[in-house]
Design an enzyme around this catalytic site. Structure first.
Site, PDB file in Angstrom:
ATOM      1  N   GLU A   1      40.779  11.460  25.077  1.00 47.71           N
ATOM      2  CA  GLU A   1      40.836  12.341  23.909  1.00 47.71           C
ATOM      3  C   GLU A   1      39.881  11.848  22.818  1.00 47.71           C
ATOM      4  O   GLU A   1      39.836  10.656  22.518  1.00 47.71           O
ATOM      5  CB  GLU A   1      42.278  12.362  23.403  1.00 47.71           C
ATOM      6  CG  GLU A   1      42.569  13.310  22.267  1.00 47.71           C
ATOM      7  CD  GLU A   1      44.042  13.306  21.892  1.00 47.71           C
ATOM      8  OE1 GLU A   1      44.457  14.210  21.156  1.00 47.71           O
ATOM      9  OE2 GLU A   1      44.779  12.395  22.331  1.00 47.71           O
TER      10      GLU A   1
ATOM     11  N   LYS B   1      43.476  21.639  21.072  1.00 46.85           N
ATOM     12  CA  LYS B   1      44.825  21.095  21.259  1.00 46.85           C
ATOM     13  C   LYS B   1      45.840  21.981  20.540  1.00 46.85           C
ATOM     14  O   LYS B   1      45.640  22.366  19.387  1.00 46.85           O
ATOM     15  CB  LYS B   1      44.871  19.665  20.720  1.00 46.85           C
ATOM     16  CG  LYS B   1      46.117  18.868  21.109  1.00 46.85           C
ATOM     17  CD  LYS B   1      45.959  17.405  20.693  1.00 46.85           C
ATOM     18  CE  LYS B   1      47.153  16.566  21.091  1.00 46.85           C
ATOM     19  NZ  LYS B   1      46.978  15.137  20.704  1.00 46.85           N
TER      20      LYS B   1
ATOM     21  N   CYS C   1      47.069  15.338  25.866  1.00 40.30           N
ATOM     22  CA  CYS C   1      47.947  14.274  25.375  1.00 40.30           C
ATOM     23  C   CYS C   1      49.349  14.742  25.039  1.00 40.30           C
ATOM     24  O   CYS C   1      50.185  14.956  25.909  1.00 40.30           O
ATOM     25  CB  CYS C   1      47.284  13.593  24.159  1.00 40.30           C
ATOM     26  SG  CYS C   1      48.029  11.991  23.755  1.00 40.30           S
TER      27      CYS C   1
ATOM     28  N   SER D   1      52.141 -24.710  13.610  1.00 38.70           N
ATOM     29  CA  SER D   1      53.238 -25.534  13.090  1.00 38.70           C
ATOM     30  C   SER D   1      54.004 -26.261  14.181  1.00 38.70           C
ATOM     31  O   SER D   1      54.787 -27.169  13.889  1.00 38.70           O
ATOM     32  CB  SER D   1      54.222 -24.652  12.316  1.00 38.70           C
ATOM     33  OG  SER D   1      54.914 -23.784  13.200  1.00 38.70           O
TER      34      SER D   1
END
Length: 731
Positions: free
Chosen positions: A44, A113, A174, A356
């Site tokens: 896309e 779309k 999509c 750490s």
């Protein structure tokens, strides 16, 4: 037989980088043609990149996309192959997210779309309009320079499909796949056999099966070939697009690409006999009945054929076992690939991490180590782009390149243990051992002198010197002394990141890596502008529980055995003095466990619970071990500190998105940062519910006593027992 060879791809595009995006599109088309494919599907919005965001509002973005498309069409790229190419298009005054279907140097159709992604990380309605006309295709007038170059004035625009002589194909973009009424359902009834889904889908832990189930379901009961293409990599933001380009036939996955990879282009090819689609549909009575009275979808006729007849030279694709990564692998490979893309595209020459010796910073170090292993592996596999990037970033000379991950880490990764008088020898040792296993350039620095200098300055200004709580100080003094240490580490980290390459005669600068996890962000258990403040953070939306599982996995599968000891150690910030009767622990400081934090986070974000509904849910979830009053106190405690600390999310380091309950303020979790931390109305409602439950509990207890006494009386024992003055008989 109708043999059809199709190709779909994962592309690592970069938002607004038109040159490299165009180059990769062309390369993917060339590879598809070499593989004998007659359909090529790209992701896309592949021309500008999916993550352009507000750049989509710029006319330049639209114009440059047309220019790139013209470059493709005037060459021989689309000769004898259908190419579905994603780009933004303006029609009239509206912007649309479109798939442009091209064939033989012409545009045969533009498919806008129809259902836009507009939740979570997605904001498509901010930039695009959803196409709403489903009953007809309209003429779209091509821009003048495109029309002149192609000899084509207009093209069909809208919802529809393309009919070739031997099959029909259509786009489903999509989000449309995941809607309640997806287009593929009625397209199948109209005879469409090949569905092309161009996507821009990001990685999230444990999410891939949702996507694959959707592909399988789309063709399982109605037949068809479902092609899926996706972006892969970091295109300039917090998301990692996790590829997994696939081809599904009649509910079976016959081709699947990688989910995590350093490759810029990955092609997935499948050869199918389309007669299996026709055969399945013909055997389904319900399909036949619905197809006979379908609503007609507009179409475009193309007088060409795509399929080949029976030919033993073409190897058909058969169902395969779907590849899923474990969550621990996803944590290693997703953020690892994201870090590599960020590093190679940012101009930096490496990373610096305040290490750490605790679980969080050690997880980040292990992910960087995994990245180095992936780089060396891809170079060994012959990836020239990864090799070129590694040579440039690692500053290799005279034809040398990385062949060992530890040696490569030594060139691009600094770790620094910034200890204080409150740090233990155990954490210092763990940091050093892990750094040696990974291969980083490790430094050990004491910050006590800087802390003392700041406290002396404060004492000169005010005449007072703060003390820790264990030494008789107040909560205010105690917190301030912890914050001083944390913020000094942030300042020191950025100084080292900019100057250490210069010290070692290396070019560029180092990116500072953060290491706060999603649960600490949610609770606000971090200092604003401390060493969690960095350039980027690969674990910022990963839970503490998942990180600890990752450490156990990485100790074995990445070869960093010291991670076992790090995972087993109780989490501690080591910002307060250690005494024989006191040792600072994270979960004690927070007043809640990391496991509880994950539950709060999921209820707040995923299930959209406010304080009252969260309390009600927890009464069911934790009712076996907590009273309503105890559950209420936990909910109040969480929301108090969540709201007090919400402002910290506005300055949180940009983090790799991996978890659906991330509190990240900038893109994903959009809520205010100024709260009334007392939540008066909500907490009052909780108190009322607790009171009602307590009263009801007392009443039910009394009813049980009466019922039990009456039951005992049936046998002739209850009256005597009750008369004995024991009110609890029968309970």
């Amino acid at each position: 037989m109708r043999l059809l060879t199709v190709a779909t791809c994962n592309l690592n595009q970069w938002a607004m980088e038109f040159d490299s995006n165009l180059k990769q599109i062309k390369h993917s088309i060339s590879k598809a043609k070499q593989a004998g494919a007659v359909i090529r599907l790209g992701p896309e919005l592949e021309i500008p990149g999916y993550g352009c965001e507000d750049h989509f509002l710029e006319l330049d973005t639209i114009n440059h996309s047309w220019e790139c498309l013209k470059d493709i069409l005037v060459g021989d790229w689309t000769d004898n192959i259908v190419c579905s190419i994603g780009m933004p298009i303006i029609k009239g005054s509206e912007r649309y997210n479109c798939q442009v279907l091209c064939f033989n140097r012409k545009i045969i159709m533009i498919r806008p779309k129809m259902c836009l992604a507009n939740d979570g990380n997605y904001r498509e309605l901010r930039w695009f309009t959803a196409w709403k006309q489903r009953d007809q295709l309209v003429d779209f007038q091509l821009p003048a320079h495109i029309s002149q170059a192609l000899g084509q004035n207009s093209v069909p625009f809208g919802y529809g499909f393309v009919k070739f002589r031997d099959t029909a194909i259509a786009a489903e973009v999509c989000e449309e796949l995941f809607t309640p009424s997806p287009p593929h359902a009625e397209l199948a009834l109209n005879g469409v056999e090949v569905f092309m889904n161009a996507s821009g889908s990001h990685h999230q832990l444990r999410k891939l099966d949702v996507r694959l189930r959707a592909f399988i379901g789309a063709t399982h009961t109605r037949g068809g070939v479902y092609m899926y293409s996706n972006h892969q990599g970091c295109d300039g933001g917090r998301l990692y697009y996790d590829g997994c380009a696939s081809v599904v036939v009649n509910g079976d996955v016959v081709a699947q690409g990688s989910q995590f990879s350093l490759n810029d282009i990955e092609l997935v090819v499948a050869s199918i006999d389309l007669d299996v689609v026709a055969s399945l549909r013909g055997s389904l009575s319900s399909f036949q009945e619905q197809a006979s009275c379908k609503a007609n979808v507009p179409s475009v006729d193309v007088p060409s054929s795509l399929c080949l007849p029976f030919d033993l030279k073409i190897r058909l694709s058969f169902p395969l076992k779907i590849k899923y990564h474990s969550p621990e692998e996803e944590i290693a490979f997703g953020p690892g690939c994201w870090l590599w893309d960020y590093l190679r595209r940012s101009g930096a020459s490496g990373f610096l991490l305040p290490l750490s010796g605790g679980a969080d910073s050690s997880s980040v170090a292990a992910i960087v180590g995994c990245m180095c292993q992936l780089v060396v592996k891809e170079i060994a596999n012959g990836d020239e782009q990864v090799k070129a990037d590694a040579i440039r970033i690692g500053n290799y000379k005279d034809g040398q390149y990385p062949t060992d991950s530890r040696e490569f880490a030594k060139r691009i990764f600094y770790t620094v243990f910034m200890g204080s008088e409150n740090s233990s020898e155990m954490t210092k040792s763990r940091a050093k051992v892990l750094a040696d296993e990974i291969g980083s350039w490790h430094l050990d620095v004491s910050i006590d002198g800087v802390v003392s200098a700041l406290l002396s300055l404060f004492q000169t200004l005010t005449g007072k010197r703060p003390r820790y709580k264990v030494d008789g100080g107040s909560n205010v003094e105690n917190l301030s002394l912890q914050n001083i240490q944390a913020r000094i580490r942030m300042v020191l980290a950025f100084m080292l990141a900019s100057l250490l390459p210069w010290v070692h005669n290396k070019p560029g600068f180092y990116l500072v890596l953060g290491s706060s996890n999603v649960d600490e962000g949610l609770r606000g258990y971090l200092t604003k502008y401390d060493c969690s403040s960095a350039d980027i953070n690969p674990i910022g939306s990963i839970s503490k529980q998942d990180l600890r599982s990752f450490l156990r996995w990485a100790a074995i599968h990445l070869g960093y055995s010291s991670l076992e000891d790090i995972e087993a150690a109780p989490p501690t910030a080591e910002l307060e003095p250690i005494r024989s009767n006191y040792s600072q622990l994270d979960e004690v400081d927070m007043g809640m466990t990391y496991e509880e934090l994950s539950v709060y986070g999921r209820l707040r974000k995923i299930f959209r619970c406010g304080p009252v509904s969260m309390f009600q849910n927890l009464c069911y979830r934790w009712g076996a071990r907590l009273t309503p009053s105890q559950a209420a106190e936990k909910v109040k405690h969480f929301f108090k500190y969540y709201s007090i600390n919400r402002h910290k999310m506005t300055t949180l380091t940009p983090s790799y998105h991996a978890e659906s309950y991330s509190p990240e303020d900038n893109r994903f979790d959009l809520r205010q940062f100024l709260y009334n931390a007392r939540w008066p109305y909500q907490f009052r409602k909780i108190d009322e519910l607790v009171h009602e439950l307590d009263v009801k509990d007392v009443q039910e207890s009394g009813n049980h006593e009466i019922a039990a006494a009456a039951s005992d009386g049936v046998g002739g024992m209850g009256v005597a027992a009750a008369g004995s003055g024991n009110p609890n008989v029968g309970i």
